[in-house]
Write a protein that holds these residues in place. Structure first.
Motif: not given
Length: 386
Positions: A82-91, A106-123
């Motif tokens: 299961x997954x979901x998306x969250x607003x993160x500033x402009x990304x 569970x883990x997370x992947x961060x995206x910039x406003x252009x859709x580029x992956x900027x990070x990933x980590x365990x939550x």
């Protein structure tokens, strides 16, 4: 957007028909539309990732189990679910559960406003078989344990605050959660062959530390009215929560759950059904049942996770079936939106739209290998309906 039930006005057991098109009402059977006749048209040839998509759409791989998320030093978890998306500033951030036991989480992947992956980590760590879950209006992720006497964990998709176990939400074989900000409750599905459908009423909206767990009470028919009744002992021991309230309606393997516009939808995998609760009238009915498709050939089989788009469309992932995500539109069209080739030993999990609605994320839980270590997480972009 108001959604109508596929079976409203029809007699259950008559020839309601769908074959990649509109599900017909009433006893008269008309020739169904052909597969792929949904709002996005027919599926094209498989792309380089083995995904069949409508014209104008494309896919990319975001992460693979056991490998570093591209552009990061973080190793993606096994068996993404299961997954979901969250607003993160402009990304934005995409979170994903891990359905393994032990050490699910569970883990997370961060995206910039252009859709580029900027990070990933365990939550979330050191939990068991984290299957589906749900997003809260205060931007936390509810990760649910699909095990006997499982818990719900409230996690921080931004990776700042430690996850918290929410005991008051009950101990049972949790599957999915869906928050209702109007009634200030969270709906919960139970993955048991004789499971129930629940809601949790927090003492204070926005704080899940305490509150009342209730179960849906109704008759045995596939439509009718319902009420809610308190579960006396939410910790489920020695008597399971699903066995504590006389008249609690049983559902065959609760799976995905989605709330929008005074309606909650949830799937049951044991009978391949989509259920609809009208929360303004306190009535329930079937919204989809593949056994009512005349002549077989239902476009949606193996129902599992479900999400919605801003257009009012539902997107339902298949556990097995033909490895499709199918769309169900507000005007009752059922059609494949995408299909994954060469991964028949897997299931599609975690569909979720980016905050702007332009990207759809999901995973193939076991990928081409058929093993939990072979999971693949994808992104699809294209002209999604507003």
């Amino acid at each position: 957007m108001e959604r109508r039930s596929f079976l409203r006005g029809a007699v259950i057991g008559t020839s309601a028909a769908a074959f990649g098109g509109t599900l017909m009402r009433g006893a008269a059977y008309a020739a169904p539309a052909q597969p792929g006749s949904g709002p996005y048209g027919a599926l094209g040839a498989a792309d380089a990732n083995g995904i069949l998509l409508p014209s104008g759409f494309s896919s990319r791989v975001i992460a693979r189990s056991g490998q570093k998320v591209p552009g990061t030093s973080y190793t993606w978890h096994n068996a993404p679910d299961g997954g979901a998306c969250f607003v993160d500033g402009s990304g934005w951030i995409y979170v994903s559960n891990s359905e393994i036991n032990p050490s699910g989480g569970a883990s997370a992947v961060k995206f910039s406003s252009t859709g580029a992956v900027t990070g990933a980590y365990r939550i979330l760590s050191n939990t068991r078989t984290n299957c589906a879950g749900g997003k809260t209006p205060w931007n936390t992720w509810l990760s649910c344990e699909e095990v006997s006497l499982g818990y719900v964990y409230e996690t921080d998709p931004y990776g700042v605050n430690a996850a918290v176990r929410r005991d008051a939400m009950g101990r049972f074989k949790h599957e999915a959660a869906a928050a209702d900000p109007v009634r200030k409750v969270v709906y919960l599905t139970e993955d048991e062959t004789s499971g129930c459908f629940y809601r949790f009423i927090p003492t204070t909206w926005g704080n899940l530390a305490s509150g009342q767990l209730q179960v849906l009470v109704a008759g045995s028919a596939t439509s009718g009215s319902f009420t809610w009744q308190n579960v006396p002992d939410p910790d489920g021991s020695p008597t399971a929560t699903r066995s504590q309230v006389s008249g609690a309606k049983k559902f065959n393997g609760g799976e995905g759950c989605h709330y929008a516009n005074d309606t909650v939808w949830f799937t049951t995998k044991g009978d391949n059904r989509l259920w609809q609760l009208n929360l303004t009238t306190n009535t329930y009915e079937l919204a989809y049942d593949d056994s009512l498709v005349s002549g077989g050939g239902a476009p949606l089989t193996g129902v599992d996770n479900v999400t919605g788009s801003s257009s009012g469309d539902l997107f339902i992932a298949e556990d097995g079936g033909t490895m499709e995500i199918c769309i169900i539109t507000p005007d009752d069209v059922v059609a494949p939106f995408l299909r994954i080739n060469g991964q028949s030993g897997s299931e599609i999990t975690g569909p979720a739209f980016s905050p702007d609605g332009r990207r759809l994320y999901f995973s193939s839980q076991r990928g081409t290998s058929g093993s939990s270590s072979g999971g693949i997480t994808y992104e699809v972009t294209g002209p999604f309906r507003a």
